[in-house]
Write a protein that holds these residues in place. Structure first.
Motif, PDB file in Angstrom:
ATOM      1  N   SER A  20       0.817  -1.212   0.000  1.00 56.54           N
ATOM      2  CA  SER A  20       0.000   0.000   0.000  1.00 56.54           C
ATOM      3  C   SER A  20       0.853   1.265   0.000  1.00 56.54           C
ATOM      4  O   SER A  20       0.519   2.248  -0.657  1.00 56.54           O
ATOM      5  CB  SER A  20      -0.982  -0.008   1.166  1.00 56.54           C
ATOM      6  N   TYR A  65     -11.023   0.111 -13.533  1.00 51.08           N
ATOM      7  CA  TYR A  65     -10.544  -1.240 -13.263  1.00 51.08           C
ATOM      8  C   TYR A  65     -11.119  -2.174 -14.306  1.00 51.08           C
ATOM      9  O   TYR A  65     -12.155  -1.905 -14.911  1.00 51.08           O
ATOM     10  CB  TYR A  65     -10.897  -1.699 -11.846  1.00 51.08           C
ATOM     11  N   GLN A  86      -6.961   4.672  -1.087  1.00 49.82           N
ATOM     12  CA  GLN A  86      -7.647   3.638  -0.301  1.00 49.82           C
ATOM     13  C   GLN A  86      -8.255   2.579  -1.214  1.00 49.82           C
ATOM     14  O   GLN A  86      -8.196   1.380  -0.925  1.00 49.82           O
ATOM     15  CB  GLN A  86      -8.748   4.257   0.555  1.00 49.82           C
ATOM     16  N   THR A  87      -8.843   3.003  -2.313  1.00 47.04           N
ATOM     17  CA  THR A  87      -9.473   2.068  -3.246  1.00 47.04           C
ATOM     18  C   THR A  87      -8.431   1.156  -3.882  1.00 47.04           C
ATOM     19  O   THR A  87      -8.639  -0.058  -3.974  1.00 47.04           O
ATOM     20  CB  THR A  87     -10.276   2.831  -4.316  1.00 47.04           C
ATOM     21  N   THR A  89      -5.560   0.281  -2.588  1.00 48.71           N
ATOM     22  CA  THR A  89      -5.080  -0.639  -1.556  1.00 48.71           C
ATOM     23  C   THR A  89      -6.078  -1.755  -1.307  1.00 48.71           C
ATOM     24  O   THR A  89      -5.711  -2.941  -1.262  1.00 48.71           O
ATOM     25  CB  THR A  89      -4.786   0.121  -0.253  1.00 48.71           C
ATOM     26  N   LYS A  90      -7.348  -1.416  -1.171  1.00 48.63           N
ATOM     27  CA  LYS A  90      -8.368  -2.447  -0.941  1.00 48.63           C
ATOM     28  C   LYS A  90      -8.455  -3.402  -2.129  1.00 48.63           C
ATOM     29  O   LYS A  90      -8.590  -4.607  -1.956  1.00 48.63           O
ATOM     30  CB  LYS A  90      -9.727  -1.797  -0.676  1.00 48.63           C
ATOM     31  N   TRP A  91      -8.369  -2.861  -3.345  1.00 49.90           N
ATOM     32  CA  TRP A  91      -8.398  -3.698  -4.544  1.00 49.90           C
ATOM     33  C   TRP A  91      -7.187  -4.619  -4.573  1.00 49.90           C
ATOM     34  O   TRP A  91      -7.302  -5.806  -4.830  1.00 49.90           O
ATOM     35  CB  TRP A  91      -8.449  -2.807  -5.781  1.00 49.90           C
ATOM     36  N   ARG A  94      -7.557  -7.372  -2.241  1.00 44.66           N
ATOM     37  CA  ARG A  94      -8.842  -8.070  -2.412  1.00 44.66           C
ATOM     38  C   ARG A  94      -9.743  -7.960  -1.178  1.00 44.66           C
ATOM     39  O   ARG A  94     -10.397  -8.915  -0.782  1.00 44.66           O
ATOM     40  CB  ARG A  94      -8.622  -9.531  -2.790  1.00 44.66           C
ATOM     41  N   TRP A  98     -14.228  -2.613  -1.702  1.00 50.92           N
ATOM     42  CA  TRP A  98     -13.340  -1.658  -2.373  1.00 50.92           C
ATOM     43  C   TRP A  98     -14.069  -0.811  -3.405  1.00 50.92           C
ATOM     44  O   TRP A  98     -13.644   0.298  -3.702  1.00 50.92           O
ATOM     45  CB  TRP A  98     -12.113  -2.354  -2.972  1.00 50.92           C
ATOM     46  N   ARG A  99     -15.174  -1.290  -3.944  1.00 54.31           N
ATOM     47  CA  ARG A  99     -15.938  -0.522  -4.944  1.00 54.31           C
ATOM     48  C   ARG A  99     -16.878   0.506  -4.301  1.00 54.31           C
ATOM     49  O   ARG A  99     -17.402   1.378  -4.992  1.00 54.31           O
ATOM     50  CB  ARG A  99     -16.800  -1.467  -5.791  1.00 54.31           C
TER      51      ARG A  99
END
Length: 114
Positions: A20, A65, A86-87, A89-91, A94, A98-99
């Motif tokens: 991240s 994406y 943040q998005t 990193t979450k993506w 997994r 994240w969406r």
């Protein structure tokens, strides 16, 4: 925890197994002559699994994406570098939800404004 991914930017900087902090550093480095960051999943069934952010001259971001096929290619926009980071990193990890920070639309190429 390193990921099975590769991050790169328009300048040609490449980070294998980004974490991240690497993503945040690449995103914070966007500006004139370095407008985009892309993170590709290396553990996916094909090379069409990625997330990309593009910084426009007005300070807005175009985020997209793709999860393998044209019908799984989406885009959105934002003015929040924190939300973009943040998005990503979450993506990358997994993580669920994240969406959730955006209203995603099916991919449509940006019109050529030349």
């Amino acid at each position: 925890m390193a990921s099975r991914a590769r991050a790169s930017n328009e300048r040609g900087d490449v980070v294998d197994g980004p974490i991240s902090e690497d993503i945040r550093t690449l995103l914070n480095g966007l500006g004139p002559g370095n407008h985009f960051v892309i993170v590709e999943r290396l553990d996916a069934e094909n090379d069409e699994h990625y997330m990309q952010a593009y910084l426009h001259d007005d300070g807005s971001y175009w985020l997209e994406y793709r999860e393998g096929t044209a019908d799984t290619h989406f885009q959105t926009s934002s003015r929040s570098p924190q939300l973009i980071s943040q998005t990503f990193t979450k993506w990358l990890y997994r993580l669920p939800g994240w969406r959730d920070g955006f209203s995603w639309q099916p991919w449509a190429e940006e019109p050529d404004t030349r």
